[in-house]
Design a protein around this motif. Structure first.
Motif, PDB file in Angstrom:
ATOM      1  N   GLU A  50      -2.324  -5.441  -2.131  1.00 31.18           N
ATOM      2  CA  GLU A  50      -1.241  -4.513  -1.933  1.00 31.18           C
ATOM      3  C   GLU A  50      -2.230  -2.961  -1.787  1.00 31.18           C
ATOM      4  N   GLU A  51      -3.346  -2.903  -2.009  1.00 29.55           N
ATOM      5  CA  GLU A  51      -4.192  -1.801  -1.861  1.00 29.55           C
ATOM      6  C   GLU A  51      -4.703  -1.500  -0.575  1.00 29.55           C
ATOM      7  N   ILE A  52      -4.771  -2.590   0.633  1.00 26.67           N
ATOM      8  CA  ILE A  52      -5.004  -2.567   1.659  1.00 26.67           C
ATOM      9  C   ILE A  52      -3.955  -2.044   2.547  1.00 26.67           C
ATOM     10  N   ASP A  53      -4.484  -1.118   3.591  1.00 26.26           N
ATOM     11  CA  ASP A  53      -3.569  -0.472   4.642  1.00 26.26           C
ATOM     12  C   ASP A  53      -3.606  -1.350   5.891  1.00 26.26           C
ATOM     13  N   LEU A  54      -4.612  -1.752   6.228  1.00 24.58           N
ATOM     14  CA  LEU A  54      -4.757  -2.558   7.596  1.00 24.58           C
ATOM     15  C   LEU A  54      -5.561  -3.774   7.362  1.00 24.58           C
ATOM     16  N   PHE A  55      -4.922  -4.894   7.837  1.00 24.66           N
ATOM     17  CA  PHE A  55      -5.918  -6.282   7.714  1.00 24.66           C
ATOM     18  C   PHE A  55      -6.115  -6.562   9.056  1.00 24.66           C
ATOM     19  N   VAL A  56      -7.291  -6.944   9.097  1.00 15.74           N
ATOM     20  CA  VAL A  56      -8.035  -7.439  10.585  1.00 15.74           C
ATOM     21  C   VAL A  56      -8.210  -9.060  10.370  1.00 15.74           C
ATOM     22  N   ILE A  57      -7.595  -9.584  11.206  1.00 18.62           N
ATOM     23  CA  ILE A  57      -7.919 -11.425  11.027  1.00 18.62           C
ATOM     24  C   ILE A  57      -8.736 -11.676  12.160  1.00 18.62           C
TER      25      ILE A  57
END
Length: 300
Positions: A50-57
């Motif tokens: 929940e603290e992450i703004d952008l996820f890169v898979i």
């Protein structure tokens, strides 16, 4: 801006460099990375998502769907970027929590691609377009190419998916594409079980489009060629030059500065703006559906 990169292979490291250039706080999920110069987690379970703004898979293709589904269930109204191709085949997917999902078709942000898009909009007499991408798979990465996921069909490897930038650009430039003919084969000496050659003939509203991809060429080439009534345009994406030919002579040569990191920086800037030039989920579906149709026809 807090970013989490899931998977830290070749492309994951490049995303890291681009994101750090932009001043973002970047951490990584990787089971194999051991250096202590960045915050690294062994699994998603260790991260406060929940603290992450952008996820890169940036995992191998075969793991994209499971990773995307897992993140999408646990966060809301976040941005998720999936490395191309989105999945190894077409699968239905919609965010259940209002997350913004994009796919990293990076070539859209090459300066020459932006020029080509403008030319297509202005020159009403273009009738034939060629996309050519040739390279030698063993030279791609510093490892045994036979052990890389690109060499393994079961992991989502193969030239059609790996080099699907050209398919994405065909949809990015043109509308209502229809597949006329396709070949997707393993034909070279490479010790792989994935496809190493693809050829597609497509038709848009008024343009005929050919796409040729291969893993086995001993020289590297990435070109887009547009044939018009009065001109031919050739964009050399390796040497970053645009040639404009008239009926009797070379009229103009334009040069630009471009590399993968610069293009990734542009991509991430556009993601923050939620710019429509970034490939969205549904545009990526079109590419996967086309890949599936090419594979089906080639197996008949």
């Amino acid at each position: 801006m807090k970013v989490l990169i899931i998977g830290f292979g070749s492309i994951g490291k490049k995303h890291y460099l681009a994101l750090k250039h932009l001043g973002y706080e970047v951490s990584v999920v990787s089971r194999s990375y051991k250096k202590n110069d960045l915050q690294c987690f062994k699994s998603l379970q260790e991260v406060k998502l929940e603290e992450i703004d952008l996820f890169v898979i940036a995992t191998i293709t075969i793991n994209h769907y499971e990773t995307l589904e897992s993140i999408d269930k646990k966060v809301k109204d976040k941005t998720i970027l999936v490395e191309k191709p989105l999945f190894e085949k077409y699968r239905e997917f919609n965010s259940i929590n209002g997350n913004y999902i994009y796919v990293a078709y990076l070539l859209r942000f090459h300066p020459l691609v932006e020029k080509i898009k403008t030319i297509i909009q202005k020159d009403q007499y273009i009738y034939f377009v060629e996309f050519n991408c040739s390279s030698y798979l063993p030279n791609w990465r510093i490892c045994d190419y036979t052990q890389n996921y690109s060499a393994k069909k079961e992991l989502g490897g193969g030239v059609l998916l790996d080099l699907s930038h050209e398919l994405d650009l065909a949809y990015y430039f043109f509308e209502k594409l229809k597949l006329l003919y396709a070949q997707n084969l393993k034909i070279s000496e490479l010790e792989i079980n994935s496809d190493d050659f693809a050829f597609l003939s497509l038709k848009s509203k008024k343009e005929l489009i050919h796409i040729k991809l291969d893993y086995f060429s001993k020289f590297t080439k990435r070109e887009i060629v547009l044939h018009s009534r009065d001109k031919t345009y050739k964009a050399d994406l390796v040497n970053n030059k645009l040639y404009i030919f008239g009926t009797t002579t070379l009229l103009q040569v334009e040069e630009c500065q471009s590399d993968t990191i610069k293009n990734l920086i542009s991509l991430h800037e556009k993601i923050i703006e939620k710019d429509c030039s970034v490939c969205n989920l549904y545009e990526a579906f079109d590419v996967l559906k086309l890949c599936d149709e090419v594979k089906r026809r080639s197996s008949e």
